[in-house]
Design a protein around this motif. Structure first.
Motif, PDB file in Angstrom:
ATOM      1  N   GLN A   1      -8.416  -5.164  -5.174  1.00 25.04           N
ATOM      2  CA  GLN A   1      -8.091  -4.528  -3.928  1.00 25.04           C
ATOM      3  C   GLN A   1      -6.749  -3.532  -4.127  1.00 25.04           C
ATOM      4  OE1 GLN A   1      -6.048  -7.013  -1.022  1.00 25.04           O
ATOM      5  NE2 GLN A   1      -7.243  -6.262   0.633  1.00 25.04           N
ATOM      6  N   ASP A   2      -6.010  -3.788  -4.877  1.00 28.89           N
ATOM      7  CA  ASP A   2      -4.777  -3.048  -5.048  1.00 28.89           C
ATOM      8  C   ASP A   2      -5.193  -1.848  -5.535  1.00 28.89           C
ATOM      9  OD1 ASP A   2      -2.886  -4.834  -3.864  1.00 28.89           O
ATOM     10  OD2 ASP A   2      -2.404  -5.780  -5.770  1.00 28.89           O
TER      11      ASP A   2
ATOM     12  N   VAL B   1     -11.948  -2.534   0.486  1.00 25.21           N
ATOM     13  CA  VAL B   1     -10.592  -2.997   0.574  1.00 25.21           C
ATOM     14  C   VAL B   1     -10.610  -4.077   1.620  1.00 25.21           C
ATOM     15  CG1 VAL B   1      -8.292  -2.688   1.413  1.00 25.21           C
ATOM     16  CG2 VAL B   1      -9.272  -1.060  -0.278  1.00 25.21           C
TER      17      VAL B   1
ATOM     18  N   THR C   1      -7.278   0.311  -3.331  1.00 25.86           N
ATOM     19  CA  THR C   1      -6.021   0.626  -2.105  1.00 25.86           C
ATOM     20  C   THR C   1      -5.457   1.969  -2.661  1.00 25.86           C
ATOM     21  OG1 THR C   1      -5.506  -1.389  -1.248  1.00 25.86           O
ATOM     22  CG2 THR C   1      -3.882   0.441  -0.749  1.00 25.86           C
ATOM     23  N   ARG C   2      -5.269   1.895  -3.853  1.00 23.69           N
ATOM     24  CA  ARG C   2      -4.426   3.205  -4.716  1.00 23.69           C
ATOM     25  C   ARG C   2      -5.601   4.181  -4.433  1.00 23.69           C
ATOM     26  NH1 ARG C   2      -0.473   6.596  -5.755  1.00 23.69           N
ATOM     27  NH2 ARG C   2      -0.519   7.213  -8.093  1.00 23.69           N
TER      28      ARG C   2
ATOM     29  N   GLN D   1     -14.250   2.928  -0.615  1.00 20.05           N
ATOM     30  CA  GLN D   1     -13.286   2.328  -1.034  1.00 20.05           C
ATOM     31  C   GLN D   1     -12.625   1.599  -0.040  1.00 20.05           C
ATOM     32  OE1 GLN D   1     -14.068   5.405  -2.132  1.00 20.05           O
ATOM     33  NE2 GLN D   1     -13.999   5.464  -4.474  1.00 20.05           N
ATOM     34  N   PRO D   2     -12.115   2.266   1.098  1.00 23.33           N
ATOM     35  CA  PRO D   2     -11.573   1.636   1.968  1.00 23.33           C
ATOM     36  C   PRO D   2     -12.343   0.513   2.830  1.00 23.33           C
ATOM     37  CG  PRO D   2     -12.220   3.690   2.911  1.00 23.33           C
ATOM     38  CD  PRO D   2     -12.523   3.600   1.515  1.00 23.33           C
TER      39      PRO D   2
ATOM     40  N   SER E   1      -8.070   4.805  -2.374  1.00 26.68           N
ATOM     41  CA  SER E   1      -8.193   5.257  -0.854  1.00 26.68           C
ATOM     42  C   SER E   1      -6.820   5.912  -0.555  1.00 26.68           C
ATOM     43  CB  SER E   1      -8.198   4.117   0.047  1.00 26.68           C
ATOM     44  OG  SER E   1      -9.411   3.071  -0.119  1.00 26.68           O
TER      45      SER E   1
ATOM     46  N   ALA F   1       0.737  -1.123  -0.049  1.00 26.91           N
ATOM     47  CA  ALA F   1       0.176  -0.199  -0.094  1.00 26.91           C
ATOM     48  C   ALA F   1       0.693   1.177   0.040  1.00 26.91           C
ATOM     49  CB  ALA F   1      -1.058   0.115   1.229  1.00 26.91           C
TER      50      ALA F   1
END
Length: 301
Positions: free
Chosen positions: A176-177, A204, A180-181, A200-201, A183, A65
């Motif tokens: 998910q990645d 994730v 994460t970006r 988004q978080p 977020s 992250a």
């Protein structure tokens, strides 16, 4: 390419690779009746080696992250794919197997493919796509395909099931990645308030738990060599698709660059397959094949 991003991504790959080996070593001893059930995670949580592997995996996710916070998804994802090198290194220590031609060939293909893709594509940031339809279309296709693979795996759980589950988990982790970006961008632009008011978080976290269940079910039913290559190959492909599709990542698109990028991705996948099938990778103890007497228990479950 930032040196810090490179170091963070490689350290994340190291933690992930070591963590996967420890997790699979524990998961193959879990009851097969827990296949794709949340009970599996509860059973595994009682095993110290699985907890150690999960701790390493969480550390890898955190480092990943941080890398995504400073670099584009299309840059970080190929670097994270090198986790298989670290998994093989730990497995070699345990099995005492030499690399041999297959190991060196896989290593060269994986490292060369990552280098070729990054050097030819030169991933760089751009303006994120604001059309929500495009976001949901790409995410929906990835997660829909993951769902179909999971349902299919339930029908062939003792044959192709582990590879199908690993592919599904790779797609989930790629999405998910990407989130994460997103977020990280929300946090950078508006702090905790901006981060926590978005969906988004929370997505994730949900995707992380879902991916963990899929991976552990794959690890439970077959040796690492039948699942980790599929997981390692699917995640960067899904992540790059999301990065280019809606995060604004830009790659060189002239004919020569596209050829090198495609060749690099193909080399990455080929290297992953060679390394994943290397004799140093854990063979398991007959789990999922009926040899250990666990197949009837699974069928009853």
């Amino acid at each position: 390419m930032s040196v810090l991003v490179l170091v963070l991504a490689v350290c994340a790959a190291c933690c992930l690779g070591f963590g996967f080996v420890l997790q699979q070593n524990a998961a193959e001893r879990a009851p097969l009746g827990d296949f794709l059930s949340p009970r599996l995670l509860l059973d595994l949580a009682r095993m110290p080696s699985w907890l150690a592997g999960t701790g390493l995996m969480v550390a890898g996710l955190v480092l990943g992250a941080l890398a995504l916070g400073g670099g584009e998804l299309s840059l970080v994802e190929p670097l994270l794919a090198t986790n298989l090198l670290f998994a093989l290194a730990l497995s070699r220590i345990r099995t005492k197997q030499p690399l041999g031609r297959q190991g060196w060939a896989g290593l060269a293909l994986l490292a060369g493919g990552v280098s070729a893709f990054i050097l030819a594509g030169e991933p760089r940031g751009g303006s994120a796509v604001t059309d929500p339809l495009r976001h949901w279309l790409i995410v929906g296709v990835m997660l829909g395909l993951a769902l179909l693979l999971t349902l299919w795996a339930g029908r062939v759980r003792l044959t192709w099931g582990p590879a199908l589950l690993a592919l599904a988990a790779g797609l989930v982790y790629g999405v998910q990645d990407a989130l994460t970006r997103v977020s990280g961008r929300r946090f950078t632009s508006g702090g905790p308030a901006e981060l926590l008011t978005g969906w988004q978080p929370y997505a994730v976290v949900v995707l992380g738990i879902t991916g963990l269940l899929l991976v552990q079910s794959a690890f439970e039913t077959a040796p690492l060599r039948r699942s980790l290559p599929a997981l390692t190959a699917a995640q960067p492909l899904a992540g790059i698709a999301c990065g280019v599709g809606f995060l604004g990542d830009r790659l060189h698109t002239d004919a020569g660059a596209l050829a090198w990028e495609a060749g690099g991705l193909a080399a990455i996948v080929a290297g992953i397959v060679l390394l994943g099938l290397h004799p140093a990778m854990p063979q398991g103890t007959g789990t999922g094949t009926g040899e250990s007497g666990r197949e009837p228990a699974l069928e009853r479950g």
